[in-house]
Design a protein around this motif. Structure first.
Motif, PDB file in Angstrom:
ATOM      1  N   GLY A  27      16.015   3.320  11.324  1.00 43.43           N
ATOM      2  CA  GLY A  27      14.663   3.356  11.865  1.00 43.43           C
ATOM      3  C   GLY A  27      14.561   4.241  13.100  1.00 43.43           C
ATOM      4  N   TRP A  37       7.734   2.606   7.518  1.00 41.14           N
ATOM      5  CA  TRP A  37       8.946   2.039   6.936  1.00 41.14           C
ATOM      6  C   TRP A  37       9.062   0.577   7.329  1.00 41.14           C
ATOM      7  CZ3 TRP A  37       9.071   6.154  10.400  1.00 41.14           C
ATOM      8  CH2 TRP A  37       9.485   5.869  11.693  1.00 41.14           C
ATOM      9  N   ARG A  38       9.746  -0.149   6.435  1.00 41.62           N
ATOM     10  CA  ARG A  38       9.984  -1.580   6.654  1.00 41.62           C
ATOM     11  C   ARG A  38      11.487  -1.814   6.713  1.00 41.62           C
ATOM     12  NH1 ARG A  38       6.389  -2.138   2.074  1.00 41.62           N
ATOM     13  NH2 ARG A  38       8.230  -2.800   0.969  1.00 41.62           N
ATOM     14  N   TYR A  39      11.868  -2.764   7.532  1.00 41.31           N
ATOM     15  CA  TYR A  39      13.276  -3.089   7.699  1.00 41.31           C
ATOM     16  C   TYR A  39      13.670  -4.219   6.760  1.00 41.31           C
ATOM     17  CZ  TYR A  39      12.803  -0.425  12.017  1.00 41.31           C
ATOM     18  OH  TYR A  39      12.557   0.564  12.926  1.00 41.31           O
ATOM     19  N   SER A  40      14.913  -4.168   6.279  1.00 44.38           N
ATOM     20  CA  SER A  40      15.474  -5.271   5.497  1.00 44.38           C
ATOM     21  C   SER A  40      16.930  -5.434   5.925  1.00 44.38           C
ATOM     22  CB  SER A  40      15.396  -4.977   3.992  1.00 44.38           C
ATOM     23  OG  SER A  40      16.312  -3.947   3.650  1.00 44.38           O
ATOM     24  N   THR A  41      17.598  -6.428   5.384  1.00 38.15           N
ATOM     25  CA  THR A  41      19.002  -6.641   5.747  1.00 38.15           C
ATOM     26  C   THR A  41      19.885  -5.517   5.206  1.00 38.15           C
ATOM     27  OG1 THR A  41      19.248  -8.052   3.810  1.00 38.15           O
ATOM     28  CG2 THR A  41      18.821  -9.155   5.911  1.00 38.15           C
ATOM     29  N   ASP A  50      22.540   0.605   8.358  1.00 33.10           N
ATOM     30  CA  ASP A  50      22.125  -0.178   9.517  1.00 33.10           C
ATOM     31  C   ASP A  50      20.631   0.037   9.755  1.00 33.10           C
ATOM     32  OD1 ASP A  50      21.558  -1.226  12.006  1.00 33.10           O
ATOM     33  OD2 ASP A  50      23.105  -0.118  13.075  1.00 33.10           O
ATOM     34  N   PRO A  51      19.791  -0.995   9.549  1.00 28.47           N
ATOM     35  CA  PRO A  51      18.343  -0.812   9.641  1.00 28.47           C
ATOM     36  C   PRO A  51      17.875  -0.270  10.994  1.00 28.47           C
ATOM     37  CG  PRO A  51      18.886  -3.067   8.965  1.00 28.47           C
ATOM     38  CD  PRO A  51      20.156  -2.364   9.231  1.00 28.47           C
ATOM     39  N   LYS A  52      18.427  -0.754  12.082  1.00 25.72           N
ATOM     40  CA  LYS A  52      17.998  -0.297  13.401  1.00 25.72           C
ATOM     41  C   LYS A  52      18.333   1.180  13.588  1.00 25.72           C
ATOM     42  CE  LYS A  52      18.316  -1.170  18.374  1.00 25.72           C
ATOM     43  NZ  LYS A  52      17.599   0.045  18.586  1.00 25.72           N
ATOM     44  N   GLY A  65      18.825  -2.224   4.835  1.00 21.45           N
ATOM     45  CA  GLY A  65      18.478  -0.919   5.386  1.00 21.45           C
ATOM     46  C   GLY A  65      16.990  -0.832   5.635  1.00 21.45           C
ATOM     47  N   ILE A  66      16.374   0.281   5.172  1.00 21.05           N
ATOM     48  CA  ILE A  66      14.928   0.441   5.335  1.00 21.05           C
ATOM     49  C   ILE A  66      14.302   0.900   4.028  1.00 21.05           C
ATOM     50  CG2 ILE A  66      14.996   0.913   7.815  1.00 21.05           C
ATOM     51  CD1 ILE A  66      14.667   3.885   7.189  1.00 21.05           C
TER      52      ILE A  66
END
Length: 108
Positions: free
Chosen positions: A94, A4-8, A89-91, A10-11
């Motif tokens: 993840g 998975w990749r993070y963005s502002t 929330d991406p963090k 989400g993911i």
């Protein structure tokens, strides 16, 4: 490497989906022959009329603790290989996905 990749927003998660897999579950992380990592997902329903896609989105929403409306398929709607976006929330997303995939690897 995480699938998975993070963005502002989400993911974005790379998935390999198995329809008619006997149960709705996240089976962990798999590394494909090309070196790419994916989250392995299985759903009970057949891949017809978007049923499997709906089941995948519901499963991810439940596993990540977000409303179904925050999960959408970015690409691969008619393929086993999908890219899915989850808003939030991406963090937190993840971290939750890491726990879910690790827990499911341990139970196999």
């Amino acid at each position: 490497m995480d699938p998975w990749r993070y963005s502002t927003e989400g993911i974005s998660v790379a998935l390999r989906v198995t329809p008619r897999g006997g149960r709705d579950d996240i089976d962990g992380i798999e590394t494909l022959a090309n070196g790419r990592s994916v989250v392995k997902v299985r759903v009970r329903v057949i891949a017809e009329g978007g049923e499997a896609n709906r089941a995948v989105m519901e499963l991810l929403a439940k596993a990540l603790g977000v409303p179904k409306s925050r999960v959408r398929i970015l690409s691969g709607a008619t393929s086993r290989m999908k890219q899915v976006a989850v808003d939030g929330d991406p963090k937190m997303l993840g971290d939750t996905l890491r726990k879910v995939t690790a827990a499911n690897l341990e139970k196999d």
